[in-house]
Design a protein around this motif. Sequence first.
Motif, PDB file in Angstrom:
ATOM      1  N   THR A   1      -6.456   3.487  -9.127  1.00 55.45           N
ATOM      2  CA  THR A   1      -5.964   3.051 -10.435  1.00 55.45           C
ATOM      3  C   THR A   1      -4.469   2.763 -10.351  1.00 55.45           C
ATOM      4  OG1 THR A   1      -5.611   5.334 -11.158  1.00 55.45           O
ATOM      5  CG2 THR A   1      -7.734   4.329 -11.694  1.00 55.45           C
ATOM      6  N   ALA A   2      -3.804   3.341  -9.351  1.00 58.30           N
ATOM      7  CA  ALA A   2      -2.367   3.127  -9.144  1.00 58.30           C
ATOM      8  C   ALA A   2      -2.130   1.881  -8.297  1.00 58.30           C
ATOM      9  CB  ALA A   2      -1.745   4.338  -8.451  1.00 58.30           C
ATOM     10  N   GLU A   3      -1.005   1.256  -8.525  1.00 59.78           N
ATOM     11  CA  GLU A   3      -0.610   0.105  -7.709  1.00 59.78           C
ATOM     12  C   GLU A   3      -0.032   0.588  -6.382  1.00 59.78           C
ATOM     13  OE1 GLU A   3       2.019  -2.337 -10.069  1.00 59.78           O
ATOM     14  OE2 GLU A   3       0.367  -2.984 -11.352  1.00 59.78           O
ATOM     15  N   GLY A   4       0.047  -0.322  -5.418  1.00 53.72           N
ATOM     16  CA  GLY A   4       0.627  -0.006  -4.130  1.00 53.72           C
ATOM     17  C   GLY A   4       2.054   0.503  -4.278  1.00 53.72           C
ATOM     18  N   GLY A   5       2.388   1.559  -3.556  1.00 55.29           N
ATOM     19  CA  GLY A   5       3.726   2.139  -3.610  1.00 55.29           C
ATOM     20  C   GLY A   5       3.945   3.056  -4.792  1.00 55.29           C
TER      21      GLY A   5
ATOM     22  N   TYR B   1     -10.068   2.231   5.882  1.00 56.32           N
ATOM     23  CA  TYR B   1      -8.901   1.345   5.992  1.00 56.32           C
ATOM     24  C   TYR B   1      -8.468   0.978   4.591  1.00 56.32           C
ATOM     25  CZ  TYR B   1      -5.728  -2.391   7.142  1.00 56.32           C
ATOM     26  OH  TYR B   1      -4.593  -3.151   7.249  1.00 56.32           O
ATOM     27  N   MET B   2      -7.152   1.093   4.324  1.00 53.71           N
ATOM     28  CA  MET B   2      -6.611   0.776   3.005  1.00 53.71           C
ATOM     29  C   MET B   2      -5.605  -0.354   3.124  1.00 53.71           C
ATOM     30  SD  MET B   2      -5.095   3.422   0.229  1.00 53.71           S
ATOM     31  CE  MET B   2      -5.094   3.020  -1.510  1.00 53.71           C
ATOM     32  N   GLY B   3      -5.912  -1.464   2.469  1.00 49.55           N
ATOM     33  CA  GLY B   3      -5.037  -2.623   2.471  1.00 49.55           C
ATOM     34  C   GLY B   3      -5.051  -3.291   1.113  1.00 49.55           C
ATOM     35  N   ASP B   4      -4.235  -4.348   0.993  1.00 44.84           N
ATOM     36  CA  ASP B   4      -4.089  -4.979  -0.313  1.00 44.84           C
ATOM     37  C   ASP B   4      -4.131  -6.503  -0.317  1.00 44.84           C
ATOM     38  OD1 ASP B   4      -1.507  -5.054   1.037  1.00 44.84           O
ATOM     39  OD2 ASP B   4      -0.721  -5.772  -0.872  1.00 44.84           O
TER      40      ASP B   4
ATOM     41  N   VAL C   1       0.849  -1.194   0.000  1.00 48.64           N
ATOM     42  CA  VAL C   1       0.000   0.000   0.000  1.00 48.64           C
ATOM     43  C   VAL C   1       0.886   1.247   0.000  1.00 48.64           C
ATOM     44  CG1 VAL C   1      -1.771   1.305   1.255  1.00 48.64           C
ATOM     45  CG2 VAL C   1      -1.934  -1.189   1.090  1.00 48.64           C
ATOM     46  N   LEU C   2       1.591   1.486   1.112  1.00 49.03           N
ATOM     47  CA  LEU C   2       2.543   2.604   1.159  1.00 49.03           C
ATOM     48  C   LEU C   2       3.844   2.274   0.427  1.00 49.03           C
ATOM     49  CD1 LEU C   2       2.135   3.920   4.797  1.00 49.03           C
ATOM     50  CD2 LEU C   2       1.870   5.258   2.712  1.00 49.03           C
ATOM     51  N   SER C   3       4.136   1.006   0.287  1.00 47.41           N
ATOM     52  CA  SER C   3       5.300   0.573  -0.493  1.00 47.41           C
ATOM     53  C   SER C   3       4.811  -0.421  -1.539  1.00 47.41           C
ATOM     54  CB  SER C   3       6.360  -0.080   0.404  1.00 47.41           C
ATOM     55  OG  SER C   3       5.970  -1.397   0.747  1.00 47.41           O
ATOM     56  N   ASP C   4       5.701  -0.803  -2.440  1.00 53.02           N
ATOM     57  CA  ASP C   4       5.296  -1.732  -3.500  1.00 53.02           C
ATOM     58  C   ASP C   4       5.266  -3.184  -3.031  1.00 53.02           C
ATOM     59  OD1 ASP C   4       7.975  -2.461  -3.394  1.00 53.02           O
ATOM     60  OD2 ASP C   4       8.460  -1.684  -5.378  1.00 53.02           O
ATOM     61  N   GLY C   5       5.532  -3.401  -1.764  1.00 50.89           N
ATOM     62  CA  GLY C   5       5.458  -4.748  -1.216  1.00 50.89           C
ATOM     63  C   GLY C   5       6.772  -5.498  -1.202  1.00 50.89           C
TER      64      GLY C   5
END
Length: 178
Positions: free
Chosen positions: A148-152, A112-115, A26-30
């Motif tokens: 529309t954007a990916e995490g990070g 809450y924002m999660g992936d 979410v805040l990073s690309d994982g």
Amino acid sequence: MATVGGTEPGVVAQDIRLLALDVDGVLSDGRVIYASDGSELKAFNIKDGLGIKLLQRAGVTVAIITGRRSDVVGRRAAELGITHLLEGREDKLTALRELCERLGLSLAECAYMGDDLPDLSAIRAAGLGLTVADAVPEVRTVADWCSTAEGGAGAVREACDWLLQQRGEWPGIIAEFD
């Protein structure tokens, strides 16, 4: 103003007092990168940081709930003025409930924002469940809103901007920078 889904009908962006964010994905690309000295590296998107600061200026508390512990995350939270950092919390819903209790908020007042699967119950329980474009299908299916954007890659900024637009605060923010 449009009504969005969530655990209670009638939740609108104006009701949101807390945005809780997952980190990895979410805040990073994982990705987790380990340097040769054993330190951990993560990349954070600067645009996400501005979105968080704008949301905070609008009176929304921002928190981080993450299953891992990382000095890098603590440093980023401090840079952004995020004082509610819950690390090592694999049960995201329990952590979100504890945070709400501490802040005197209901789950309906939280976004809450999660992936990924550990975020599923918190996304379902929050007044507004948010996710990123590259979230697992099970999360995308239950989320009220998807970037529309990916995490990070600016997904958090997109969510912050959307919340501010829904709250009617976007024109004033743009005027500050114009």
